[in-house]
Design a protein around this motif. Structure first.
Motif, PDB file in Angstrom:
ATOM      1  N   ASP A  80      -4.583   1.116  -4.366  1.00 15.31           N
ATOM      2  CA  ASP A  80      -4.878  -0.411  -4.501  1.00 15.31           C
ATOM      3  C   ASP A  80      -5.614  -0.753  -3.377  1.00 15.31           C
ATOM      4  OD1 ASP A  80      -4.812  -3.109  -4.338  1.00 15.31           O
ATOM      5  OD2 ASP A  80      -2.863  -3.407  -4.810  1.00 15.31           O
ATOM      6  N   PHE A  81      -6.951  -0.508  -3.692  1.00 16.65           N
ATOM      7  CA  PHE A  81      -8.224  -0.763  -2.598  1.00 16.65           C
ATOM      8  C   PHE A  81      -8.150  -2.075  -2.092  1.00 16.65           C
ATOM      9  CE2 PHE A  81     -12.209  -2.149  -1.390  1.00 16.65           C
ATOM     10  CZ  PHE A  81     -12.841  -1.103  -0.576  1.00 16.65           C
ATOM     11  N   ASP A  82      -8.024  -3.099  -2.907  1.00 20.31           N
ATOM     12  CA  ASP A  82      -7.864  -4.658  -2.437  1.00 20.31           C
ATOM     13  C   ASP A  82      -6.601  -4.731  -1.341  1.00 20.31           C
ATOM     14  OD1 ASP A  82     -10.035  -5.237  -3.898  1.00 20.31           O
ATOM     15  OD2 ASP A  82      -8.622  -5.654  -5.757  1.00 20.31           O
ATOM     16  N   ALA A 135      -8.928   3.562   2.781  1.00 21.18           N
ATOM     17  CA  ALA A 135      -9.811   2.747   1.811  1.00 21.18           C
ATOM     18  C   ALA A 135     -10.894   3.843   1.514  1.00 21.18           C
ATOM     19  CB  ALA A 135     -10.356   1.611   2.637  1.00 21.18           C
ATOM     20  N   THR A 182       0.671  -1.193  -0.148  1.00 16.54           N
ATOM     21  CA  THR A 182      -0.041  -0.180  -0.051  1.00 16.54           C
ATOM     22  C   THR A 182       0.982   1.366   0.094  1.00 16.54           C
ATOM     23  OG1 THR A 182      -0.309  -0.209   2.369  1.00 16.54           O
ATOM     24  CG2 THR A 182      -1.951  -1.159   1.119  1.00 16.54           C
ATOM     25  N   TRP A 204      -7.689  -2.916   1.805  1.00 16.19           N
ATOM     26  CA  TRP A 204      -8.817  -3.657   2.402  1.00 16.19           C
ATOM     27  C   TRP A 204      -8.370  -4.623   3.212  1.00 16.19           C
ATOM     28  CZ3 TRP A 204     -13.121  -2.616   4.601  1.00 16.19           C
ATOM     29  CH2 TRP A 204     -14.019  -3.938   4.930  1.00 16.19           C
ATOM     30  N   GLN A 205      -7.402  -5.360   2.571  1.00 13.28           N
ATOM     31  CA  GLN A 205      -6.615  -6.417   3.446  1.00 13.28           C
ATOM     32  C   GLN A 205      -6.011  -6.286   4.663  1.00 13.28           C
ATOM     33  OE1 GLN A 205      -7.462  -9.919   3.125  1.00 13.28           O
ATOM     34  NE2 GLN A 205      -8.880  -9.086   1.455  1.00 13.28           N
TER      35      GLN A 205
END
Length: 134
Positions: free
Chosen positions: A17-19, A44, A11, A22-23
């Motif tokens: 990079d939303f994914d 996010a 990140t 989020w992780q």
């Protein structure tokens, strides 16, 4: 810890990079690190600002770390984005908790009534009412 470090690196390299963000949120949440989960979910929400579920989670994390003003703002933002369906009940229950902790009896009652109106007879609402009786 290793997964968190990896996600922090990813990140940092790609802040959109939303994914990955989020992780990172979920990793912090699973470890009970709500302060970091709150910081990550704010990132996010910057990537996907019109996703009401992010603001609901943000409000819950803020409650966990006693950031009542941040929590209230997050729940109100979620309601302004999606003021219908099950989202209403969840966010109104979040607001009820904020107002209860703040000592705002009228706000607590109003939020519980709005939650009940959105989802009459919900077991979640009954559970929150019981929580407030303790």
């Amino acid at each position: 810890a290793r997964a968190t470090q990896h996600l922090e690196q990813v990140t940092t390299l790609d802040q959109n990079d939303f994914d990955a963000v989020w992780q990172l949120v979920r990793t912090h949440e699973r470890s009970g690190n709500y302060s970091e989960a709150f910081a990550s979910i704010k990132r996010a929400a910057n990537i996907r600002p019109f996703h009401p579920g992010l603001y609901t989670k943000m409000g819950l994390f803020a409650l966990e770390i006693d950031e009542l003003e941040e929590s209230e703002l997050a729940f109100l933002t979620a309601l302004s984005i999606s003021g219908r369906g099950p989202d209403v009940m969840a966010n109104q229950l979040g607001l009820a908790r904020v107002y209860y902790r703040s000592g705002d009896t009228a706000g607590t009652r109003k939020a519980l009534e709005a939650a009940e109106s959105a989802a009459p007879g919900s077991s979640d609402i009954k559970a929150v009412r019981e929580e407030f009786k303790r």
